[in-house]
Design a protein around this motif. Sequence first.
Motif, PDB file in Angstrom:
ATOM      1  N   VAL A 144       1.011  -1.256  -0.113  1.00 15.10           N
ATOM      2  CA  VAL A 144       0.079   0.069  -0.163  1.00 15.10           C
ATOM      3  C   VAL A 144       0.836   1.281   0.023  1.00 15.10           C
ATOM      4  O   VAL A 144       0.785   2.261  -0.647  1.00 15.10           O
ATOM      5  N   ASN A 162      -4.354  -3.917  -3.889  1.00 17.95           N
ATOM      6  CA  ASN A 162      -3.985  -2.505  -3.300  1.00 17.95           C
ATOM      7  C   ASN A 162      -3.665  -1.640  -4.070  1.00 17.95           C
ATOM      8  O   ASN A 162      -3.977  -0.499  -3.840  1.00 17.95           O
ATOM      9  N   SER A 168      -0.848  -0.376  14.151  1.00 21.81           N
ATOM     10  CA  SER A 168       0.002  -1.272  13.207  1.00 21.81           C
ATOM     11  C   SER A 168       0.809  -2.123  13.854  1.00 21.81           C
ATOM     12  O   SER A 168       1.005  -3.413  13.658  1.00 21.81           O
ATOM     13  N   TYR A 198      -4.127  -5.069   3.551  1.00 25.76           N
ATOM     14  CA  TYR A 198      -4.754  -4.072   3.648  1.00 25.76           C
ATOM     15  C   TYR A 198      -6.400  -4.373   3.487  1.00 25.76           C
ATOM     16  O   TYR A 198      -7.083  -3.371   4.167  1.00 25.76           O
ATOM     17  N   THR A 240      -1.520   2.043   7.223  1.00 24.56           N
ATOM     18  CA  THR A 240      -1.823   1.846   5.788  1.00 24.56           C
ATOM     19  C   THR A 240      -3.098   2.347   5.494  1.00 24.56           C
ATOM     20  O   THR A 240      -3.528   3.117   4.528  1.00 24.56           O
ATOM     21  N   VAL A 241      -4.012   1.806   6.186  1.00 24.55           N
ATOM     22  CA  VAL A 241      -5.651   2.158   5.852  1.00 24.55           C
ATOM     23  C   VAL A 241      -5.602   3.659   6.200  1.00 24.55           C
ATOM     24  O   VAL A 241      -6.491   4.239   5.331  1.00 24.55           O
TER      25      VAL A 241
END
Lengths: 320, 315
Positions: free
Chosen positions: A147, A257, B113, B249, B265-266
């Motif tokens: 990502v 992603n 995370s 993800y 990441t999100v």
Amino acid sequence: MSHSSAPGAVAAAPPGARASGRPVRHRPLSRAAKPLLFCAPFLVLFAGMYLAPIIYAAVSSLSTIRRSGLGLTAPTKVFDPLGNYTRALHDDAFIGSLGRVALFGVVQVPVMLGLALGLALLLDAKSARGKGFFRLAGFLPYAVPGVSAALIWSFMYSPLSSPVNRLLAHAGVTMPFFGSDVVLWSVANIVTWSWAGYNTIIIYAALQSIPAEVLEAARVDGAGAFRTAWSIKVPAVRGALVLTTVFSVIGSAQLFNEPAVLQPVSAGSISSAFTPIMSAQSAVAAGNYPYAAAQSVILALLVGVVSITFFKITGRRESA
Amino acid sequence: MSAISTARTDPAAPGTRPAQTPHRSPSLRPAPNRRASRRETTVTSRVTVTALLGLSAVYFLFPLWWLLVSATKPFGEQFSGSGLWFDGFGLWDNIVRLGEQDGGIFWRWMLNSLMYCGVGALLGTLFSALAGYALAKFDFPGRGAVFGLVLAAVLIPKVLFTLPLYLMFSSVGLIDNPLAVLLPSVVSPFGVYLARVFASQTVPDEVLEAGRLDGAGELRIFRGIVVRMLLPALVTIFLFQFVEIWNNYLLPAMVLGDDRLQPVTVGLVGWNASHVAVPPPLVVIGSLVSVVPLLLAFLALQRFWRAGMTAGAVK
């Protein structure tokens, strides 16, 4: 935990003591059960997180959601084993996403593995200098989460910021990275960037295990660097290539992603059904779970068929 | 750490020889004559090979270099200039701004995370080690079936389980619950596969037999002997799983709607998608801050990665 205390009093017991003594009744049972107990935590969670979802998906894909009239009343679930599957096979967006990913795989996987093989051969060449540095350079993108890699590349591509286009501007060229014909290859580039170094290391490791005598023999026979690479090194890394191909094909199938991250900045050229996973996810977002499940099942079956076919083909050639 | 670095049982051994094995290292002597000796390398070939490798290095490093340069520029100038060289220094200020956006949520994401990846990888490594060790060292009914399942699961894209998992979790009310991320993360078929490979390579049967003769229980043998012997392998499995969870993800994006629970990441992708609410330079800075710890970990623990990759590849 400490070693030294482990034996203790029991250590004094002779081996024969196992046959007699108190715990003898339970021994045979526990002998067989222990390895299973070792596997139990994994197996229980595996059943819950892998097997159950598959069964759940398969079962729920067999009912169709019916919305009546204007959709003012609550939708009802009807058992209709083939409804979602027929719908998926007639869904241009879903079929389009399968075709797009197939095209992606057919182009991106050979390009990436060709690059990885080339780099591995270069690293393995006697002429290579600074191997440590170059290996590390190729390896670093793999350390960047997918990502994050997509985020970074979205800045490379975005008209607002693209340093690539700034460089190209000197030559009077602009790359339309988000153009509808180009965007798939923009995504392919991110995947290649992320995984080429990883594959290079696997192939390089296989090259390292070629016996020195074989290479020496080739040299004595008068083979040059290219001949040695083509006739000895490449065949020797076939196993590694097959494996990296299968993993890459599987990776292509679950492409999500990178396009998902690029989607909001792509000015519409990445649709919500750009890849099969995105298509299924948008079915979930629309509240149609069974349809999403059917798409997942179709994708899983296709991946399985492609992987097995590839293994069969490469395996047959090997034995022939 | 010392136990790891000095361990005799190095899983890196098969397939991953050091870069310069004696028989392959190029001679230091310059080639006297191009045609006379093929063993020596020519200047032309050295230049060509190095130039090609250099080209690949530019490709691989370019985006990371841009990220580093841009994130250190004064706030708001991230997208001005070529992005290829430093121009004023604003990194600290940028990091402060990153922490101030949306009530400091960025650091919360980083902690999330670390928590998801740390706990998930720790438990996953333990379960993988137990299962892999049992598969390697015990003969029991169903062993082949279990291993077959593990291999099949390695080959099936994990993403495909995510949508059904989301449906399952929403029907039992696990949405917006950290368990919805942790439970699937703990299962690692690849970890079991690696543990089995490593255990069959590095744990001798004689040692286990000796432990049994001493009367130690199987669990005690595992804790006291096997874990120690497998330690470098366990580090490898932990690292692989840590990164796999960090990279996943779709799962957290689907099961966590509450942004205070999301991993970094999100969170960052959410920021990136909302250009109006969040200034894009913050995404650049956030990307650098979130990537640096992983890059450092990779650099520090390189040999474990290579051990895992090649053990996964050499069947």
